[in-house]
Design a protein around this motif. Structure first.
Motif, PDB file in Angstrom:
ATOM      1  N   PRO A  98       0.785  -1.228   0.000  1.00  0.00           N
ATOM      2  CA  PRO A  98       0.000   0.000   0.000  1.00  0.00           C
ATOM      3  C   PRO A  98       0.825   1.290   0.000  1.00  0.00           C
ATOM      4  CG  PRO A  98       0.167  -0.800   2.223  1.00  0.00           C
ATOM      5  CD  PRO A  98       0.908  -1.787   1.347  1.00  0.00           C
ATOM      6  N   THR A  99       2.092   1.208  -0.354  1.00  0.00           N
ATOM      7  CA  THR A  99       2.963   2.371  -0.248  1.00  0.00           C
ATOM      8  C   THR A  99       3.803   2.539  -1.493  1.00  0.00           C
ATOM      9  OG1 THR A  99       4.760   3.357   1.033  1.00  0.00           O
ATOM     10  CG2 THR A  99       4.684   0.966   0.963  1.00  0.00           C
ATOM     11  N   SER A 100       4.251   3.743  -1.729  1.00  0.00           N
ATOM     12  CA  SER A 100       5.129   4.003  -2.884  1.00  0.00           C
ATOM     13  C   SER A 100       6.580   4.170  -2.450  1.00  0.00           C
ATOM     14  CB  SER A 100       4.643   5.236  -3.654  1.00  0.00           C
ATOM     15  OG  SER A 100       4.629   6.351  -2.802  1.00  0.00           O
ATOM     16  N   VAL A 101       6.915   3.741  -1.226  1.00  0.00           N
ATOM     17  CA  VAL A 101       8.308   3.820  -0.776  1.00  0.00           C
ATOM     18  C   VAL A 101       8.928   2.441  -0.545  1.00  0.00           C
ATOM     19  CG1 VAL A 101       8.046   6.118   0.234  1.00  0.00           C
ATOM     20  CG2 VAL A 101       7.750   4.092   1.682  1.00  0.00           C
ATOM     21  N   HIS A 102       8.110   1.395  -0.521  1.00  0.00           N
ATOM     22  CA  HIS A 102       8.596   0.027  -0.310  1.00  0.00           C
ATOM     23  C   HIS A 102       8.177  -0.852  -1.486  1.00  0.00           C
ATOM     24  CE1 HIS A 102       9.594   1.102   3.758  1.00  0.00           C
ATOM     25  NE2 HIS A 102       8.338   1.182   4.165  1.00  0.00           N
ATOM     26  N   ASN A 103       8.774  -2.035  -1.556  1.00  0.00           N
ATOM     27  CA  ASN A 103       8.277  -3.062  -2.460  1.00  0.00           C
ATOM     28  C   ASN A 103       8.360  -4.407  -1.761  1.00  0.00           C
ATOM     29  OD1 ASN A 103      11.120  -3.594  -2.722  1.00  0.00           O
ATOM     30  ND2 ASN A 103      10.766  -4.460  -4.742  1.00  0.00           N
ATOM     31  N   PHE A 104       7.742  -5.415  -2.349  1.00  0.00           N
ATOM     32  CA  PHE A 104       7.785  -6.778  -1.829  1.00  0.00           C
ATOM     33  C   PHE A 104       8.429  -7.631  -2.901  1.00  0.00           C
ATOM     34  CE2 PHE A 104       6.527 -10.975  -0.547  1.00  0.00           C
ATOM     35  CZ  PHE A 104       6.403 -10.908   0.834  1.00  0.00           C
TER      36      PHE A 104
ATOM     37  N   ILE B  71      12.102  -9.411   0.654  1.00  0.00           N
ATOM     38  CA  ILE B  71      12.874  -8.226   1.012  1.00  0.00           C
ATOM     39  C   ILE B  71      12.233  -6.993   0.380  1.00  0.00           C
ATOM     40  CG2 ILE B  71      14.429  -8.528  -0.976  1.00  0.00           C
ATOM     41  CD1 ILE B  71      16.739  -7.570   0.859  1.00  0.00           C
ATOM     42  N   CYS B  72      12.469  -5.858   0.984  1.00  0.00           N
ATOM     43  CA  CYS B  72      12.148  -4.566   0.372  1.00  0.00           C
ATOM     44  C   CYS B  72      13.456  -4.098  -0.279  1.00  0.00           C
ATOM     45  CB  CYS B  72      11.673  -3.573   1.424  1.00  0.00           C
ATOM     46  SG  CYS B  72      11.504  -1.886   0.789  1.00  0.00           S
TER      47      CYS B  72
ATOM     48  N   LYS C 167       8.104  -9.673  -7.822  1.00  0.00           N
ATOM     49  CA  LYS C 167       8.208  -8.453  -7.017  1.00  0.00           C
ATOM     50  C   LYS C 167       7.253  -7.387  -7.499  1.00  0.00           C
ATOM     51  CE  LYS C 167      12.260  -6.709  -9.500  1.00  0.00           C
ATOM     52  NZ  LYS C 167      13.630  -6.230  -9.308  1.00  0.00           N
ATOM     53  N   THR C 168       6.925  -6.515  -6.546  1.00  0.00           N
ATOM     54  CA  THR C 168       6.201  -5.291  -6.871  1.00  0.00           C
ATOM     55  C   THR C 168       7.254  -4.208  -7.053  1.00  0.00           C
ATOM     56  OG1 THR C 168       5.960  -4.645  -4.540  1.00  0.00           O
ATOM     57  CG2 THR C 168       4.198  -6.010  -5.481  1.00  0.00           C
ATOM     58  N   THR C 169       6.832  -3.031  -7.485  1.00  0.00           N
ATOM     59  CA  THR C 169       7.799  -1.949  -7.619  1.00  0.00           C
ATOM     60  C   THR C 169       7.609  -0.967  -6.469  1.00  0.00           C
ATOM     61  OG1 THR C 169       6.396  -0.527  -8.975  1.00  0.00           O
ATOM     62  CG2 THR C 169       7.763  -2.131 -10.135  1.00  0.00           C
ATOM     63  N   ALA C 170       8.670  -0.254  -6.169  1.00  0.00           N
ATOM     64  CA  ALA C 170       8.631   0.690  -5.047  1.00  0.00           C
ATOM     65  C   ALA C 170       7.858   1.960  -5.388  1.00  0.00           C
ATOM     66  CB  ALA C 170      10.048   1.042  -4.613  1.00  0.00           C
TER      67      ALA C 170
ATOM     68  N   GLU D  37      -2.197  -4.296  -4.897  1.00  0.00           N
ATOM     69  CA  GLU D  37      -2.597  -5.566  -4.292  1.00  0.00           C
ATOM     70  C   GLU D  37      -2.633  -6.551  -5.440  1.00  0.00           C
ATOM     71  OE1 GLU D  37      -6.124  -5.522  -1.917  1.00  0.00           O
ATOM     72  OE2 GLU D  37      -5.530  -3.696  -0.879  1.00  0.00           O
ATOM     73  N   THR D  38      -1.904  -7.644  -5.306  1.00  0.00           N
ATOM     74  CA  THR D  38      -1.806  -8.609  -6.393  1.00  0.00           C
ATOM     75  C   THR D  38      -1.723 -10.013  -5.829  1.00  0.00           C
ATOM     76  OG1 THR D  38      -0.640  -9.095  -8.467  1.00  0.00           O
ATOM     77  CG2 THR D  38       0.731  -8.532  -6.561  1.00  0.00           C
ATOM     78  N   THR D  39      -1.935 -10.989  -6.685  1.00  0.00           N
ATOM     79  CA  THR D  39      -1.804 -12.397  -6.300  1.00  0.00           C
ATOM     80  C   THR D  39      -0.839 -13.071  -7.260  1.00  0.00           C
ATOM     81  OG1 THR D  39      -4.051 -12.469  -5.439  1.00  0.00           O
ATOM     82  CG2 THR D  39      -3.016 -14.583  -5.951  1.00  0.00           C
ATOM     83  N   TRP D  40       0.127 -13.766  -6.696  1.00  0.00           N
ATOM     84  CA  TRP D  40       1.055 -14.571  -7.484  1.00  0.00           C
ATOM     85  C   TRP D  40       0.743 -16.038  -7.205  1.00  0.00           C
ATOM     86  CZ3 TRP D  40       5.359 -11.623  -4.568  1.00  0.00           C
ATOM     87  CH2 TRP D  40       5.502 -10.325  -5.083  1.00  0.00           C
TER      88      TRP D  40
END
Length: 132
Positions: free
Chosen positions: A77-83, A118-119, A95-98, A103-106
């Motif tokens: 839910p943020t634009s400063v982190h990623n998963f 990791i972020c 991965k998502t982007t920072a 919200e996504t499903t893999w």
């Protein structure tokens, strides 16, 4: 020089079908009988918090898993982190982007081995687990 209308339309249709690099990938359709894990960066109360987690269906932190197929629901839910989830000697790399909130499903197949999440912008935000 004028190009025939059909040729111009064909080029436009081809360009539209190719899409854009800026488009978000669509979330995968969850696997019907696969367990669901939940990944989160930040917290519900504070999206920019320096926290990252991966929990099972009971809300317990993932430390070991049996090999197999899993649905991974990621809340970023943020634009400063990623998963960023990786491991299994390169078998998993998602991965998502920072810069985006998503919200996504893999749907992931874990083979035996070591995995980590990791972020990328904040490597101190991380966790790991073993698949047997």
């Amino acid at each position: 020089m004028r190009r025939p209308t059909a040729a111009v339309l064909a080029v436009l249709l081809l360009a539209a079908a190719c899409g854009s690099e800026d488009e978000e990938p669509e979330a995968a359709t969850p696997a019907a009988d696969a367990p669901t894990l939940r990944g989160m960066v930040g917290t519900e109360e504070s999206p920019d918090a320096f926290e990252i987690s991966l929990v099972d269906e009971d809300g317990e932190p993932v430390t070991t898993l049996p090999a197999g197929e899993y649905n991974i629901e990621v809340n970023d839910p943020t634009s400063v982190h990623n998963f960023h989830l990786s491991g299994g000697d390169g078998a998993v790399e998602e991965k998502t982007t920072a810069t985006e909130k998503v919200e996504t499903t893999w749907v992931v197949t874990f083979e035996p081995g070591e995995y980590r999440y990791i972020c990328d912008p904040h490597p101190s935000m991380n966790g790991q687990f073993t698949v047997t």
